[in-house]
Scaffold this motif. Structure first.
Motif, PDB file in Angstrom:
ATOM      1  N   ASN A   9     -65.735  55.016 -64.543  1.00 19.88           N
ATOM      2  CA  ASN A   9     -67.192  54.851 -64.497  1.00 19.88           C
ATOM      3  C   ASN A   9     -67.768  56.115 -63.874  1.00 19.88           C
ATOM      4  N   LYS A  11     -70.733  56.997 -63.655  1.00 21.33           N
ATOM      5  CA  LYS A  11     -72.064  56.759 -63.059  1.00 21.33           C
ATOM      6  C   LYS A  11     -73.028  57.873 -63.475  1.00 21.33           C
ATOM      7  N   HIS A  97     -73.139  45.687 -62.784  1.00 20.45           N
ATOM      8  CA  HIS A  97     -72.659  46.516 -61.668  1.00 20.45           C
ATOM      9  C   HIS A  97     -73.597  46.350 -60.474  1.00 20.45           C
ATOM     10  N   GLU A 146     -65.687  43.769 -57.759  1.00 20.41           N
ATOM     11  CA  GLU A 146     -66.011  44.970 -56.997  1.00 20.41           C
ATOM     12  C   GLU A 146     -66.827  44.613 -55.744  1.00 20.41           C
ATOM     13  N   ALA A 150     -66.660  48.029 -50.611  1.00 21.29           N
ATOM     14  CA  ALA A 150     -65.570  48.918 -51.037  1.00 21.29           C
ATOM     15  C   ALA A 150     -66.041  50.027 -51.974  1.00 21.29           C
ATOM     16  N   ILE A 151     -67.256  49.908 -52.490  1.00 18.15           N
ATOM     17  CA  ILE A 151     -67.713  50.862 -53.516  1.00 18.15           C
ATOM     18  C   ILE A 151     -68.153  52.182 -52.880  1.00 18.15           C
ATOM     19  N   GLY A 152     -67.428  53.228 -53.220  1.00 16.27           N
ATOM     20  CA  GLY A 152     -67.771  54.573 -52.767  1.00 16.27           C
ATOM     21  C   GLY A 152     -67.616  54.807 -51.274  1.00 16.27           C
ATOM     22  N   GLY A 182     -63.415  49.609 -56.505  1.00 18.38           N
ATOM     23  CA  GLY A 182     -63.919  49.922 -55.162  1.00 18.38           C
ATOM     24  C   GLY A 182     -62.942  50.809 -54.420  1.00 18.38           C
ATOM     25  N   SER A 183     -63.244  52.133 -54.394  1.00 17.56           N
ATOM     26  CA  SER A 183     -62.414  53.108 -53.678  1.00 17.56           C
ATOM     27  C   SER A 183     -60.961  53.135 -54.150  1.00 17.56           C
ATOM     28  N   VAL A 184     -60.786  52.990 -55.460  1.00 18.67           N
ATOM     29  CA  VAL A 184     -59.436  53.129 -56.029  1.00 18.67           C
ATOM     30  C   VAL A 184     -59.096  54.623 -56.120  1.00 18.67           C
ATOM     31  N   LEU A 202     -61.313  49.595 -62.133  1.00 18.93           N
ATOM     32  CA  LEU A 202     -62.557  50.274 -62.501  1.00 18.93           C
ATOM     33  C   LEU A 202     -62.756  51.358 -61.448  1.00 18.93           C
ATOM     34  N   VAL A 203     -62.769  52.599 -61.909  1.00 19.27           N
ATOM     35  CA  VAL A 203     -62.718  53.726 -60.973  1.00 19.27           C
ATOM     36  C   VAL A 203     -64.008  54.539 -61.051  1.00 19.27           C
ATOM     37  N   GLY A 204     -64.662  54.716 -59.932  1.00 23.53           N
ATOM     38  CA  GLY A 204     -65.878  55.531 -59.890  1.00 23.53           C
ATOM     39  C   GLY A 204     -65.548  56.959 -59.526  1.00 23.53           C
ATOM     40  N   LYS A 205     -65.769  57.274 -58.252  1.00 18.18           N
ATOM     41  CA  LYS A 205     -65.639  58.647 -57.758  1.00 18.18           C
ATOM     42  C   LYS A 205     -64.346  59.353 -58.181  1.00 18.18           C
TER      43      LYS A 205
HETATM   44  P1  PGA Z   1     -65.762  53.921 -56.505  1.00 20.62           P
HETATM   45  O1  PGA Z   1     -66.742  53.100 -57.462  1.00 20.62           O
HETATM   46  O2  PGA Z   1     -64.436  54.022 -57.183  1.00 20.62           O
HETATM   47  O3  PGA Z   1     -66.435  55.251 -56.321  1.00 20.62           O
HETATM   48  O4  PGA Z   1     -65.662  53.150 -55.219  1.00 20.62           O
HETATM   49  C1  PGA Z   1     -66.270  52.040 -58.215  1.00 20.62           C
HETATM   50  C2  PGA Z   1     -67.389  51.444 -59.022  1.00 20.62           C
HETATM   51  O5  PGA Z   1     -68.518  51.334 -58.515  1.00 20.62           O
HETATM   52  O6  PGA Z   1     -67.197  51.061 -60.197  1.00 20.62           O
END
Ligand code: PGA
Length: 220
Positions: A9, A11, A97, A146, A150-152, A182-184, A202-205
């Motif tokens: 993701n 973003k 989300h 998520e 834990a997100i970001g 969440g912070s994977v 699901l991976v963000g950053k």
């Molecule tokens: P993150 O975000 O990996 O940066 O914590 C995950 C998400 O919001 O999907």
């Protein structure tokens, strides 16, 4: 070996040039075994077309996902991107989300409409929930748990709790696949994916950096 979803993701990140640079470093993907792994890249709409071309050009078996979908059909809905438009490029769409719930005030009603529109246009929904308290609309088969804390933040949920929540979600809603987000990172990914009720991440950053994302795929 169970099947895993590994979803990037992006973003609100990456210009066309930055997306191009990400793909230019992608040679290592070719040698990796992806047999049991479905990789889905969810870029911004502005780079969707280019990302589609890059996956073709570099022969990467990645699928595309959108980060949002209009709750309406085509028409006078300024700023919205509808399911018919998304379907040109993507097979998946993220709905629910927590960032959209918070920043864009998307509630259960609007999220349900978005799920319906996605279904109407043949898009697979990746439905995000923050906890067991969020309601999941009918006909959702892929859910991402998520937790907001834990997100970001660099502080993921414990794998044990994420697995317990995934199990509960599957039982309550008859959902086939539940992912954790969440912070994977490449370091912690397999503490989640090796647990029985977690079917991917699901991976963000960490997906913004190709090397790190590549390591996540490898270690999952
Ligand atoms: P993150 O975000 O990996 O940066 O914590 C995950 C998400 O919001 O999907």
């Amino acid at each position: 070996m169970k099947n895993l979803f590994i979803i990037a993701n992006w973003k609100s990140n990456k210009t066309t040039q930055e997306a191009k640079e990400w793909f230019e470093k992608s040679l290592e993907f070719r040698v990796q075994s992806l047999e049991n792994k479905e990789i889905i890249i969810c870029p911004s709409f502005t780079v969707m077309s280019q990302v589609k071309q890059f996956t073709k050009h570099y022969q990467l078996p990645f699928k595309l996902g959108a980060q949002d979908i209009s709750a309406f059909d085509e028409g006078s809905y300024t700023g919205d991107v509808n399911g018919k438009q998304i379907k040109e490029f993507a097979e998946y769409v993220i709905v629910g989300h927590s960032e959209r719930r918070n920043n864009n005030k998307e509630d259960d009603l609007i999220l349900e409409k978005k799920v319906l529109k996605a279904k109407e246009y043949g898009l697979n929904v990746i439905y995000c929930v923050r906890s067991m308290d969020d309601i999941i609309p009918k006909n959702v088969f892929l859910v991402a748990y998520e937790p907001v804390f834990a997100i970001g933040t660099g502080t993921p949920d414990t794998p044990e709790n994420a697995d317990a929540v995934s199990k509960e979600l599957k039982q309550k809603y008859h959902i086939k696949n539940v992912l954790y987000g969440g912070s994977v990172t490449s370091t912690n990914v397999n503490s989640f994916t090796t647990l029985p009720h977690i079917d991917g991440v699901l991976v963000g950053k960490a997906s913004l950096n190709l090397l790190e994302f590549s390591n996540i795929i490898q270690n999952a």
